[in-house]
Design a protein around this motif. Structure first.
Motif, PDB file in Angstrom:
ATOM      1  N   ASP A  63      -5.587   3.911   2.756  1.00  0.00           N
ATOM      2  CA  ASP A  63      -5.849   3.770   3.574  1.00  0.00           C
ATOM      3  C   ASP A  63      -4.670   2.799   4.955  1.00  0.00           C
ATOM      4  O   ASP A  63      -5.308   1.973   5.538  1.00  0.00           O
ATOM      5  CB  ASP A  63      -7.233   2.469   3.714  1.00  0.00           C
ATOM      6  CG  ASP A  63      -7.948   2.539   5.219  1.00  0.00           C
ATOM      7  OD1 ASP A  63      -7.855   3.267   5.662  1.00  0.00           O
ATOM      8  OD2 ASP A  63      -8.967   1.228   4.647  1.00  0.00           O
ATOM      9  N   LEU A  64      -4.556   3.743   5.199  1.00  0.00           N
ATOM     10  CA  LEU A  64      -3.031   3.220   5.528  1.00  0.00           C
ATOM     11  C   LEU A  64      -3.104   3.773   7.722  1.00  0.00           C
ATOM     12  O   LEU A  64      -3.473   4.490   7.638  1.00  0.00           O
ATOM     13  CB  LEU A  64      -0.766   3.763   5.848  1.00  0.00           C
ATOM     14  CG  LEU A  64      -1.192   3.267   4.742  1.00  0.00           C
ATOM     15  CD1 LEU A  64       0.250   4.189   4.008  1.00  0.00           C
ATOM     16  CD2 LEU A  64      -1.243   1.839   4.744  1.00  0.00           C
ATOM     17  N   LEU A  87       1.312   9.396   8.409  1.00  0.00           N
ATOM     18  CA  LEU A  87       2.396  11.143   8.702  1.00  0.00           C
ATOM     19  C   LEU A  87       3.106  10.867   7.204  1.00  0.00           C
ATOM     20  O   LEU A  87       4.174  11.337   7.123  1.00  0.00           O
ATOM     21  CB  LEU A  87       2.809  10.555   9.828  1.00  0.00           C
ATOM     22  CG  LEU A  87       3.692  11.896  10.470  1.00  0.00           C
ATOM     23  CD1 LEU A  87       3.205  13.188  10.600  1.00  0.00           C
ATOM     24  CD2 LEU A  87       3.982  11.431  11.994  1.00  0.00           C
ATOM     25  N   VAL A  88       3.826   9.571   7.682  1.00  0.00           N
ATOM     26  CA  VAL A  88       5.356   8.805   6.544  1.00  0.00           C
ATOM     27  C   VAL A  88       5.042   9.680   5.136  1.00  0.00           C
ATOM     28  O   VAL A  88       5.978  10.049   4.155  1.00  0.00           O
ATOM     29  CB  VAL A  88       5.451   7.925   6.476  1.00  0.00           C
ATOM     30  CG1 VAL A  88       6.532   7.282   5.287  1.00  0.00           C
ATOM     31  CG2 VAL A  88       6.444   7.234   7.807  1.00  0.00           C
ATOM     32  N   LEU A  89       4.180   9.157   4.681  1.00  0.00           N
ATOM     33  CA  LEU A  89       3.233  10.084   3.189  1.00  0.00           C
ATOM     34  C   LEU A  89       3.459  11.267   2.682  1.00  0.00           C
ATOM     35  O   LEU A  89       4.021  11.759   1.871  1.00  0.00           O
ATOM     36  CB  LEU A  89       2.714   9.187   2.107  1.00  0.00           C
ATOM     37  CG  LEU A  89       2.355   7.731   2.570  1.00  0.00           C
ATOM     38  CD1 LEU A  89       0.761   6.992   2.052  1.00  0.00           C
ATOM     39  CD2 LEU A  89       3.179   7.668   2.021  1.00  0.00           C
ATOM     40  N   VAL A  90       3.075  12.637   3.883  1.00  0.00           N
ATOM     41  CA  VAL A  90       2.588  13.855   4.363  1.00  0.00           C
ATOM     42  C   VAL A  90       3.914  13.944   4.078  1.00  0.00           C
ATOM     43  O   VAL A  90       4.398  15.503   3.141  1.00  0.00           O
ATOM     44  CB  VAL A  90       1.838  14.065   5.495  1.00  0.00           C
ATOM     45  CG1 VAL A  90       1.575  15.669   5.435  1.00  0.00           C
ATOM     46  CG2 VAL A  90       0.309  13.553   4.864  1.00  0.00           C
ATOM     47  N   ALA A 132       0.892  -1.208   0.213  1.00  0.00           N
ATOM     48  CA  ALA A 132       0.427  -0.070   0.475  1.00  0.00           C
ATOM     49  C   ALA A 132       0.883   1.209   0.125  1.00  0.00           C
ATOM     50  O   ALA A 132       0.527   2.101  -0.539  1.00  0.00           O
ATOM     51  CB  ALA A 132      -1.086   0.315   1.185  1.00  0.00           C
ATOM     52  N   MET A 133       1.483   1.150   0.367  1.00  0.00           N
ATOM     53  CA  MET A 133       2.957   2.302   1.056  1.00  0.00           C
ATOM     54  C   MET A 133       3.355   1.890  -0.247  1.00  0.00           C
ATOM     55  O   MET A 133       3.395   3.498  -1.275  1.00  0.00           O
ATOM     56  CB  MET A 133       4.120   2.273   2.088  1.00  0.00           C
ATOM     57  CG  MET A 133       4.568   3.489   2.173  1.00  0.00           C
ATOM     58  SD  MET A 133       4.269   5.136   3.153  1.00  0.00           S
ATOM     59  CE  MET A 133       4.292   4.175   5.418  1.00  0.00           C
ATOM     60  N   GLY A 134       4.091   1.478  -1.281  1.00  0.00           N
ATOM     61  CA  GLY A 134       4.717   1.829  -2.361  1.00  0.00           C
ATOM     62  C   GLY A 134       3.773   2.382  -3.851  1.00  0.00           C
ATOM     63  O   GLY A 134       3.867   2.764  -4.398  1.00  0.00           O
ATOM     64  N   GLN A 135       2.152   2.050  -3.299  1.00  0.00           N
ATOM     65  CA  GLN A 135       1.575   1.969  -4.632  1.00  0.00           C
ATOM     66  C   GLN A 135       1.344   3.785  -3.765  1.00  0.00           C
ATOM     67  O   GLN A 135       0.680   4.220  -4.926  1.00  0.00           O
ATOM     68  CB  GLN A 135      -0.092   1.670  -4.313  1.00  0.00           C
ATOM     69  CG  GLN A 135      -1.176   1.780  -5.310  1.00  0.00           C
ATOM     70  CD  GLN A 135      -2.457   1.675  -4.610  1.00  0.00           C
ATOM     71  OE1 GLN A 135      -2.794   0.358  -4.103  1.00  0.00           O
ATOM     72  NE2 GLN A 135      -3.927   1.920  -4.576  1.00  0.00           N
ATOM     73  N   ALA A 136       0.595   4.338  -2.838  1.00  0.00           N
ATOM     74  CA  ALA A 136       1.119   5.780  -2.269  1.00  0.00           C
ATOM     75  C   ALA A 136       2.252   6.609  -2.726  1.00  0.00           C
ATOM     76  O   ALA A 136       2.235   7.351  -3.500  1.00  0.00           O
ATOM     77  CB  ALA A 136       0.342   5.916  -1.276  1.00  0.00           C
ATOM     78  N   LEU A 137       2.945   5.759  -2.800  1.00  0.00           N
ATOM     79  CA  LEU A 137       4.504   6.530  -3.358  1.00  0.00           C
ATOM     80  C   LEU A 137       4.516   6.749  -4.640  1.00  0.00           C
ATOM     81  O   LEU A 137       4.523   8.225  -4.955  1.00  0.00           O
ATOM     82  CB  LEU A 137       5.671   5.672  -3.042  1.00  0.00           C
ATOM     83  CG  LEU A 137       6.291   6.010  -1.514  1.00  0.00           C
ATOM     84  CD1 LEU A 137       6.814   4.790  -1.086  1.00  0.00           C
ATOM     85  CD2 LEU A 137       5.961   6.890  -0.774  1.00  0.00           C
ATOM     86  N   LEU A 138       3.948   5.900  -5.633  1.00  0.00           N
ATOM     87  CA  LEU A 138       3.860   5.569  -6.966  1.00  0.00           C
ATOM     88  C   LEU A 138       2.779   6.802  -7.678  1.00  0.00           C
ATOM     89  O   LEU A 138       3.328   7.741  -8.172  1.00  0.00           O
ATOM     90  CB  LEU A 138       3.734   4.787  -7.906  1.00  0.00           C
ATOM     91  CG  LEU A 138       5.193   3.475  -7.587  1.00  0.00           C
ATOM     92  CD1 LEU A 138       4.329   2.360  -7.882  1.00  0.00           C
ATOM     93  CD2 LEU A 138       5.894   3.720  -8.209  1.00  0.00           C
TER      94      LEU A 138
END
Length: 235
Positions: free
Chosen positions: A163-164, A170-173, A16-22
């Motif tokens: 949906d994390l 916070l990491v993504l922001v 999920a994190m990788g998908q959001a980063l892309l």
């Protein structure tokens, strides 16, 4: 043998994190290449007050960017509906934001072709004379430009989509903020550390930005808008 549920959950979080980063990388790059904050940075760094004013502007830019994306993420999580309905609503909002970005890019290109080579907003000429608090406020205010708000909203929806838990959000922001503000932060830090080496580069960049930045930024808005529409449609 039994599957480790804890390891499985970590794999799901990583995916999920990788998908959001892309999804966040192109949005953050579009924000980073915005001509107004870059031009303001260069004007400040070519002034006598570059150290204090530069750090004040950087602080305002980072705080404003972080706040807008964080608020967009919170608002996205507050959208009504069950999980499936919530996902559909996020997709529709992404399509709307993508269309708005495309239209904004087209309008910017049209104005650029009519006006020809512009000199930028008038306040940029005097920003070098402002104190640390005014440039801090300008850094905050630039995060409220239409382009910045649309990109922050798209980033917030991209974060909501995966949906994390809070720490993941916070990491993504922070990730988005770091990339989106790097074209302000890197020149400021480099100029404070190596002022003599940076001055000719800043002068060259100032001329290039005056000639090409609006066209490049508008074109990128159209491309990123199409990308956001595609993400929203694909769900």
């Amino acid at each position: 043998m039994y599957a480790n549920p804890e390891a499985s959950s970590w794999v799901e979080i990583g995916d999920a994190m990788g998908q959001a980063l892309l999804q966040l990388i192109p949005l953050a790059l579009a924000a980073a290449l915005s001509s107004v904050p870059i031009t303001a940075t260069i004007f400040i760094l070519l002034s006598e007050r570059r150290s204090r004013s530069g750090l004040g502007f950087l602080a305002g830019t980072v705080l404003g960017t972080f706040a807008t994306v964080a608020l967009a993420t919170v608002a996205g999580h507050a959208l009504p509906g069950r999980p499936r309905e919530h996902g559909a609503l996020v997709g529709k909002l992404e399509v709307v934001i993508g269309i708005a970005l495309v239209l904004l890019g087209v309008v910017t290109l049209a104005r650029r072709s009519r006006a020809g080579r512009g000199s930028g907003p008038g306040w940029l000429d005097s920003i070098a004379t402002f104190g640390i608090l005014p440039v801090f406020g300008i850094g905050l205010a630039l995060s409220l430009r239409p382009k910045a708000i649309l990109l922050a909203a798209a980033a917030g929806l991209a974060i909501v989509r995966v949906d994390l838990v809070f720490h993941g959000n916070l990491v993504l922001v922070v990730f988005y903020t770091a990339i989106a503000t790097c074209t302000v932060g890197v020149p400021i830090v480099a100029t404070i550390l190596f002022p003599r080496r940076m001055e000719p580069r800043l002068l060259a960049a100032k001329g290039w930005i005056a000639a090409h930045s609006s066209t490049v930024g508008a074109t990128m808005m159209i491309v990123i808008g199409a990308f956001v529409i595609g993400v929203g449609v694909s769900g």
